[in-house]
Scaffold this active site. Structure first.
Site, PDB file in Angstrom:
ATOM      1  N   THR A   4       0.833  -1.210   0.000  1.00  0.00           N
ATOM      2  CA  THR A   4       0.000   0.000   0.000  1.00  0.00           C
ATOM      3  C   THR A   4       0.869   1.262   0.000  1.00  0.00           C
ATOM      4  OG1 THR A   4      -0.237   0.094   2.413  1.00  0.00           O
ATOM      5  CG2 THR A   4      -1.897  -1.169   1.196  1.00  0.00           C
ATOM      6  N   ASN A   5       2.046   1.191   0.589  1.00  0.00           N
ATOM      7  CA  ASN A   5       2.935   2.362   0.535  1.00  0.00           C
ATOM      8  C   ASN A   5       3.495   2.562  -0.870  1.00  0.00           C
ATOM      9  OD1 ASN A   5       3.394   3.845   3.207  1.00  0.00           O
ATOM     10  ND2 ASN A   5       3.361   1.684   3.812  1.00  0.00           N
TER      11      ASN A   5
ATOM     12  N   ILE B  66      16.263  -8.037   6.457  1.00  0.00           N
ATOM     13  CA  ILE B  66      17.359  -7.224   7.020  1.00  0.00           C
ATOM     14  C   ILE B  66      18.347  -6.861   5.903  1.00  0.00           C
ATOM     15  CG2 ILE B  66      19.338  -7.312   8.631  1.00  0.00           C
ATOM     16  CD1 ILE B  66      16.829  -7.371  10.241  1.00  0.00           C
TER      17      ILE B  66
ATOM     18  N   HIS C 239       8.463   3.773   8.787  1.00  0.00           N
ATOM     19  CA  HIS C 239       8.250   2.952   9.984  1.00  0.00           C
ATOM     20  C   HIS C 239       6.912   3.336  10.622  1.00  0.00           C
ATOM     21  CE1 HIS C 239       9.251   0.420  13.340  1.00  0.00           C
ATOM     22  NE2 HIS C 239       8.819   1.375  14.146  1.00  0.00           N
TER      23      HIS C 239
HETATM   24  C1  GAR Z   1       3.692  -0.648   6.697  1.00  0.00           C
HETATM   25  O1  GAR Z   1       2.885  -0.372   7.802  1.00  0.00           O
HETATM   26  C2  GAR Z   1       5.129  -0.227   6.963  1.00  0.00           C
HETATM   27  O2  GAR Z   1       5.209   0.945   7.704  1.00  0.00           O
HETATM   28  C3  GAR Z   1       5.620  -1.402   7.770  1.00  0.00           C
HETATM   29  O3  GAR Z   1       5.059  -2.529   7.128  1.00  0.00           O
HETATM   30  C4  GAR Z   1       3.829  -2.169   6.491  1.00  0.00           C
HETATM   31  C5  GAR Z   1       3.904  -2.550   5.036  1.00  0.00           C
HETATM   32  O4  GAR Z   1       2.664  -2.341   4.404  1.00  0.00           O
HETATM   33  N1  GAR Z   1       7.060  -1.448   7.793  1.00  0.00           N
HETATM   34  C6  GAR Z   1       7.751  -1.833   8.859  1.00  0.00           C
HETATM   35  O5  GAR Z   1       7.235  -2.256   9.868  1.00  0.00           O
HETATM   36  C7  GAR Z   1       9.254  -1.721   8.718  1.00  0.00           C
HETATM   37  N2  GAR Z   1       9.886  -1.820  10.006  1.00  0.00           N
HETATM   38  P1  GAR Z   1       2.544  -2.184   2.809  1.00  0.00           P
HETATM   39  O6  GAR Z   1       3.235  -3.407   2.182  1.00  0.00           O
HETATM   40  O7  GAR Z   1       1.052  -2.222   2.577  1.00  0.00           O
HETATM   41  O8  GAR Z   1       3.172  -0.887   2.413  1.00  0.00           O
END
Ligand code: GAR
Length: 208
Positions: A13-14, A93, A110
């Protein structure tokens, strides 16, 4: 025009927020040219396809030694001529070769207000579970540069989000994404592409 490579592992989604911001003309002087996933089944790859963005998959488990994986990922991203690497829910990582090769050119999102609920083991839903367990009333998201310290690089942007009565990790995650992550990540990328982020030691200064 800066070349942006986005690293993903899951729903993406990001990544979608970045692609939408790019379509709306809100990311100037930069273009997402490649998406790299650690997971061949990530829905983020479908999002890249829908936008005609080329993508690749590189899995940690295909390498016995961590150093070999670190080198392969570094070479892959170098081969895409990345000016900026965005970690958009990238759950593997990163090694020191990768981090050194793209020093001050890796941005991560984050899902908490760093330095709260961050570091080793704090990723995805886990972050929101811990915030609810601790009973904080406000959480949020942080866009920051990546260095050798997990979630420890210079902070670029943060946005606070209220916690509501009855929140579950899932409802909180959704609100943090909608109100914070999807807004500050494209903004941080746009600032970077326009050379508006000055790194001063462990902090940043935004020149608008
Ligand atoms: C998001 O909430 C991002 O901030 C988090 O994982 C999710 C990914 O969602 N990232 C972390 O926790 C990194 N430490 P997405 O695949 O829908 O963007």
């Amino acid at each position: 025009m800066k070349n942006i490579v986005v690293l993903v592992s899951g729903g993406g989604t990001n990544l979608q927020a970045l692609l939408d911001a790019q379509d709306r003309g809100e990311i100037t002087n930069g273009r997402i040219t490649c998406v790299i996933s650690s997971n061949p089944k990530a829905y983020a790859l479908t999002r890249a396809d829908n936008h005609g963005v080329p993508h690749e998959v590189i899995r940690r488990r295909d390498f016995t030694e961590f150093e070999a994986y670190d080198s392969a990922l570094t070479d892959l991203v170098r081969s895409k001529n990345a000016d900026l690497v965005v970690l958009a829910g990238f759950m593997t990582i990163l090694g020191s070769q990768f981090i050194k090769s793209f020093e001050n050119r890796i941005i991560n999102i984050h899902p908490a207000l760093i330095p709260s609920f961050c570091g080793e083991g704090y990723y995805g839903l886990r972050v929101h579970e811990e915030a609810l367990k601790r009973g904080v009333k406000v959480t949020g998201a942080t866009a920051h540069f990546v260095n050798e310290v997990c979630d420890g690089g210079p902070i670029i942007l943060q946005k606070a989000v209220e916690i509501k009565n009855g929140d579950t990790p899932e409802t909180l995650q959704k609100r943090v994404m909608e109100q914070a992550e999807w807004k500050i990540l494209p903004k941080a990328v746009d600032l970077f592409c326009n050379d508006k982020i000055k790194i001063i030691g462990s902090t940043t200064e935004i020149t608008e």
